[in-house]
Design an enzyme around this catalytic site. Structure first.
Site, PDB file in Angstrom:
ATOM      1  N   ASP A 231      81.910 -22.464  19.236  1.00  0.00           N
ATOM      2  CA  ASP A 231      80.796 -21.940  18.439  1.00  0.00           C
ATOM      3  C   ASP A 231      79.570 -22.821  18.680  1.00  0.00           C
ATOM      4  OD1 ASP A 231      79.242 -20.590  16.302  1.00  0.00           O
ATOM      5  OD2 ASP A 231      81.216 -19.809  15.706  1.00  0.00           O
ATOM      6  N   HIS A 275      79.851  -6.674  17.481  1.00  0.00           N
ATOM      7  CA  HIS A 275      79.153  -5.758  16.571  1.00  0.00           C
ATOM      8  C   HIS A 275      77.815  -6.334  16.105  1.00  0.00           C
ATOM      9  CE1 HIS A 275      79.855  -6.755  12.033  1.00  0.00           C
ATOM     10  NE2 HIS A 275      79.765  -7.870  12.705  1.00  0.00           N
TER      11      HIS A 275
END
Length: 367
Positions: A231, A275
């Site tokens: 991340d 998404h």
């Protein structure tokens, strides 16, 4: 339970007249949202007990006005957020107890005021100016116009309280869902697993919640299997502060638009990553994954919402999230056909969907 709930909600909607639906949308829902936020901030939910209390008692506990308490309690009670007696005394419910927790579901209410309401009030004018063209430019999403910030994550860094509300709310939501390992058997990853490779690379994996589920599932049979969580640097720095991170999990700063540094892993796992992005950017993310895969060995697992092809089968929450993704990122929730096209465009093959009741998302297996 979910089927019964959906059928009951559909029946209620069919029974309502148009003006009743409009009244609910126009006055009841926005005012209720405000009341929950104000009640939380004034300490009303925390003051409730199983023993019914009068507005005067609640006012004494919270140090606020009994008249305001009474008015708030009325709308909260008729909407089943708190309980009420025939004598107009009030008591806690399961939902009010949840709202009393400052680290709990009330953060979703705060998130609405931080982000959702400011965005939707500006969206109609934006769409008029764009001649109602569906936003799909991930580099210049509506968000940039609404909030005068390059992207949501930059805005969150500038507004840490709002970021904390967002993170706390989504942590609660995810905690209430079955782990992804209940959908996709980890044994499928362990079969033919080469221990010289990484078992899993969790791309954009936050503080490692999904990686922990996998580590727990394989720790007894494959205690040496390695799992990487990737991340942004600030997220990884926060994850390093955890005192109970399983020894199998390694943390790595990484931008998923860059070349994937971990090659040939058994699995590349992405939870709600694509998404957040329009098709062009989502294609770039998946291309970086595809380039790192070993053909015939590596799997790609996407934990995402898959919209039904038939509109009438769509969950209202998923339909609302699709609009949310459009306004924030110029992105979208996708149908299975759209997921297939996205994966195939990146050189990946859609294998199958895995799902369990109670989880709003599906696990898409690709290779």
């Amino acid at each position: 339970r979910l089927q019964s709930l959906n059928e009951a909600q559909a029946l209620v909607q069919r029974l309502k007249k148009p003006w009743e639906k409009a009244y609910q949308m126009t006055w009841v829902e926005p005012i209720l949202l405000f009341t929950v936020k104000a009640s939380s901030e004034m300490g009303l939910f925390a003051a409730l007990e199983t023993r019914p209390k009068t507005p005067d008692e609640l006012a004494k506990t919270t140090g606020t006005d009994a008249r305001l308490i009474g008015r708030f309690c009325r709308i909260l009670a008729v909407n089943d957020i708190i309980g009420a007696t025939d004598e107009n005394a009030y008591f806690e419910t399961e939902l009010s107890r949840a709202f009393a927790d400052p680290d709990g579901l009330v953060n979703g209410i705060h998130h609405s005021f931080d982000l959702i309401l400011p965005v939707i009030t500006k969206a109609p004018a934006y769409l008029r100016e764009k001649h109602y063209d569906s936003p799909s430019d991930g580099a210049h999403p509506p968000w940039r116009t609404f909030m005068d910030s390059p992207d949501l994550w930059t805005w969150f860094r500038e507004h840490p309280d709002a970021h904390a509300h967002f993170n706390s709310f989504f942590a609660i939501l995810r905690a209430g869902m079955p782990p992804w390992t209940s959908m996709f058997p980890p044994t499928k990853l362990l079969k033919d697993f080469d221990a010289s490779t990484m078992l899993s690379v969790d791309v954009g994996g936050g503080k490692g919640g999904d990686a922990r589920h996998l580590a727990a599932a394989v720790s007894s049979s494959h205690p040496q299997a390695r799992i990487v969580v990737q991340d942004q640097p600030e997220v990884i720095a926060a994850a390093r502060e955890s005192k109970d991170l399983p020894s199998q999990i390694e943390l790595m700063p990484y931008n998923f638009f860059d070349e994937q540094p971990v090659k040939g892993a058994r699995c590349y796992f992405l939870h709600s990553i694509c998404h957040d992005w329009a098709d062009y950017e989502a294609h770039q993310i998946l291309m970086r994954v595809k380039e790192a895969c070993t053909p015939g060995y590596s799997k790609v697992l996407l934990l995402e919402t898959v919209l039904p092809e038939k509109v009438q089968d769509t969950n209202p929450r998923a339909a609302a999230m699709d609009i949310n993704m459009m306004l924030l990122f110029g992105a979208l929730e996708r149908t299975e056909r759209q997921w297939r096209d996205l994966l195939e465009g990146a050189g990946l093959k859609f294998v199958r969907r895995w799902e369990v009741e109670g989880n709003a998302q599906c696990l898409i297996e690709a290779s």
